[in-house]
Enzyme design. Structure first.
Site, PDB file in Angstrom:
ATOM      1  N   ASP A 161     133.689  97.276  66.966  1.00 18.53           N
ATOM      2  CA  ASP A 161     134.937  96.608  67.329  1.00 18.53           C
ATOM      3  C   ASP A 161     136.147  97.493  67.034  1.00 18.53           C
ATOM      4  O   ASP A 161     137.164  97.446  67.706  1.00 18.53           O
ATOM      5  CB  ASP A 161     135.051  95.257  66.606  1.00 18.53           C
ATOM      6  N   HIS A 162     136.023  98.335  65.982  1.00 16.53           N
ATOM      7  CA  HIS A 162     137.102  99.233  65.546  1.00 16.53           C
ATOM      8  C   HIS A 162     136.527 100.103  64.438  1.00 16.53           C
ATOM      9  O   HIS A 162     135.427  99.839  63.949  1.00 16.53           O
ATOM     10  CB  HIS A 162     138.292  98.428  64.992  1.00 16.53           C
TER      11      HIS A 162
ATOM     12  N   HIS B 260     136.476  99.366  54.079  1.00 14.80           N
ATOM     13  CA  HIS B 260     137.551  98.686  53.336  1.00 14.80           C
ATOM     14  C   HIS B 260     137.525  99.083  51.864  1.00 14.80           C
ATOM     15  O   HIS B 260     138.565  99.226  51.238  1.00 14.80           O
ATOM     16  CB  HIS B 260     137.399  97.165  53.436  1.00 14.80           C
TER      17      HIS B 260
ATOM     18  N   THR C  95     133.063  88.199  64.140  1.00 13.67           N
ATOM     19  CA  THR C  95     132.318  88.912  65.185  1.00 13.67           C
ATOM     20  C   THR C  95     131.346  87.989  65.924  1.00 13.67           C
ATOM     21  O   THR C  95     131.436  87.853  67.148  1.00 13.67           O
ATOM     22  CB  THR C  95     131.599  90.141  64.593  1.00 13.67           C
TER      23      THR C  95
ATOM     24  N   SER D 175     138.626  92.268  63.571  1.00 17.08           N
ATOM     25  CA  SER D 175     137.301  91.975  64.129  1.00 17.08           C
ATOM     26  C   SER D 175     137.325  90.781  65.074  1.00 17.08           C
ATOM     27  O   SER D 175     136.499  90.700  65.984  1.00 17.08           O
ATOM     28  CB  SER D 175     136.295  91.725  63.004  1.00 17.08           C
TER      29      SER D 175
ATOM     30  N   GLU E 259     124.949  91.835  65.145  1.00 21.64           N
ATOM     31  CA  GLU E 259     126.012  92.507  64.406  1.00 21.64           C
ATOM     32  C   GLU E 259     125.507  93.127  63.103  1.00 21.64           C
ATOM     33  O   GLU E 259     124.881  92.446  62.285  1.00 21.64           O
ATOM     34  CB  GLU E 259     127.144  91.528  64.042  1.00 21.64           C
TER      35      GLU E 259
HETATM   36 MG    MG Z   1     132.231  91.427  61.622  1.00 17.65          MG
HETATM   37 ZN    ZN Z   2     137.263  94.820  58.602  1.00 16.40          ZN
END
Ligand code: MG
Ligand code: ZN
Length: 374
Positions: free
Chosen positions: A297-298, A259, A136, A83, A250
């Protein structure tokens, strides 16, 4: 003689009218610099967004976009990013190393988009549900060689001159190893600081909300509609602004669900994100000089929506449940899948296509450049 007088009168009148026209144009130039709202759903890949279409009750707000593209999220060294490098690519326009906050591959601080637009007379805002020092949000105001330097990152916030800040991370301001109280520093700078609740902001001042010691609750059961409320507070604040503004928001916990390989949490978090997205799109439709860009971001978890099977085996095989799907994961970490980008407002068509994550910074700057003097 009379003739000459009339001639001069005409010249004077012409000069006056063209001057006032020029002034009007000047005023319009300032007014036409677009507001930019940049919404990041940490860990939100295509499968995550897809859950809104299979598990959600209402129509997804993602359907309201016409300008859609993809970015490749890799950092400079590795295909799978984190991140910090992900947000830094958006913030400074350069890919860098994992863990980097607002610094280039050689650890040198780079001007971020927030700093650039402040010089162009923009107001700025940063909103998150994690600590405001999290990777972030931090990439948009701090410069640190490692994302874990929370106390250093907090120091940057004091001098960042941001007009509205909402997040957690209070402990990095008032329970520091160096004994400094940065909340007092913020107050000395003229900030209105609220460490207890999302009170009404003072529209004539800069406001900082630090609403948790570290992160805000990651589960909807405890957090409720805090994300939507924080977003509304920010929109109310900037709606009053005579200047254009840049606002980064965010949604942090889609990443956490990935996760944890927690399907239920993921669906809830995407739903929460979608609801907030609806508030933002309604706002942008009312304020057409506002560019909204939404991306991640991913991706996190290698999530997919595959066929669903019964848990028990019959003759050594699991039996398919017809026309049912389930959210499954193939990783506990981030992945390298391409990430969707959604845009609405002035310059939104620039976000079509497939490009690198750091190109988003350059696209935002070029939308600003193209529109500021219109
Ligand atoms: Mg973040
Ligand atoms: Zn992460």
């Amino acid at each position: 003689m009379k003739c000459i007088f009339i001639f001069w009168l005409a010249v004077v009148l012409f000069t006056i009218t063209s001057c006032s026209k020029l002034k009007e144009k000047d005023k319009f130039a300032k007014a036409s610099a677009p507001n930019i709202i940049f919404l990041i759903g940490d860990g939100m890949g295509l499968s995550q967004i897809s859950t809104a279409y299979y598990f959600g009750d209402e129509k997804s707000n993602f359907s309201r976009f016409r300008n859609i593209g993809f970015h490749r999220s890799s950092d400079l060294k590795y295909k799978v990013t984190d991140s910090a490098a992900g947000a830094t690519a958006f913030a400074i326009g350069q890919k860098t190393y994992r863990r980097a906050i607002g610094v280039s591959i050689d650890s040198i601080p780079q001007e971020n988009i927030l700093e650039f637009l402040q010089k162009e007379n923009y107001k700025t805002g940063v909103v998150t549900m994690t600590s405001i020092t999290g990777a972030t949000p931090a990439a948009f105001y701090a410069h640190a060689v490692h994302r874990d330097m929370n106390e250093d990152i907090a120091t940057y916030l004091v001098d960042a001159d941001i007009d509205l800040v909402i997040g957690g991370g209070r402990q990095y301001f008032n329970k520091r190893k160096d004994g400094k109280n940065l909340i007092l520093s913020l107050i000395e700078k003229g900030y209105l600081v609220d460490t207890l609740e999302l009170s009404k902001p003072d529209f004539n001042r800069q406001n900082v909300y630090l609403l948790a010691d570290d992160n805000m609750p990651s589960r909807i059961a405890e957090r409720g509609d805090m994300f939507a409320k924080a977003t509304r507070t920010a929109l109310d604040y900037f709606e009053q602004s005579p200047k254009p503004y840049f606002l980064m928001i965010e949604g942090a916990f889609i990443d956490w669900a990935g996760h944890g390989n927690d399907a239920e949490m993921l669906v809830e978090e995407v739903e929460d994100f979608d609801k907030t997205l609806g508030i933002l799109i309604d706002f942008v439709e009312k304020h057409p000089n506002t560019l909204l860009v939404v991306t991640a971001d991913h991706e996190t978890g290698g999530a997919s929506l595959a066929k669903k099977y019964h848990d028990t085996e019959v003759f050594g095989r699991k039996k398919l449940i017809p026309d049912e799907i389930e959210l499954s994961f193939n990783s506990k970490e981030h992945t390298a899948t391409l990430i969707p980008v959604f845009a609405k407002g002035p310059g939104a068509e620039d976000f079509q296509g497939i490009y690198e994550n750091n190109d988003i910074y350059h696209k935002l700057i070029s939308v600003y450049q193209a529109n500021k003097n219109k």
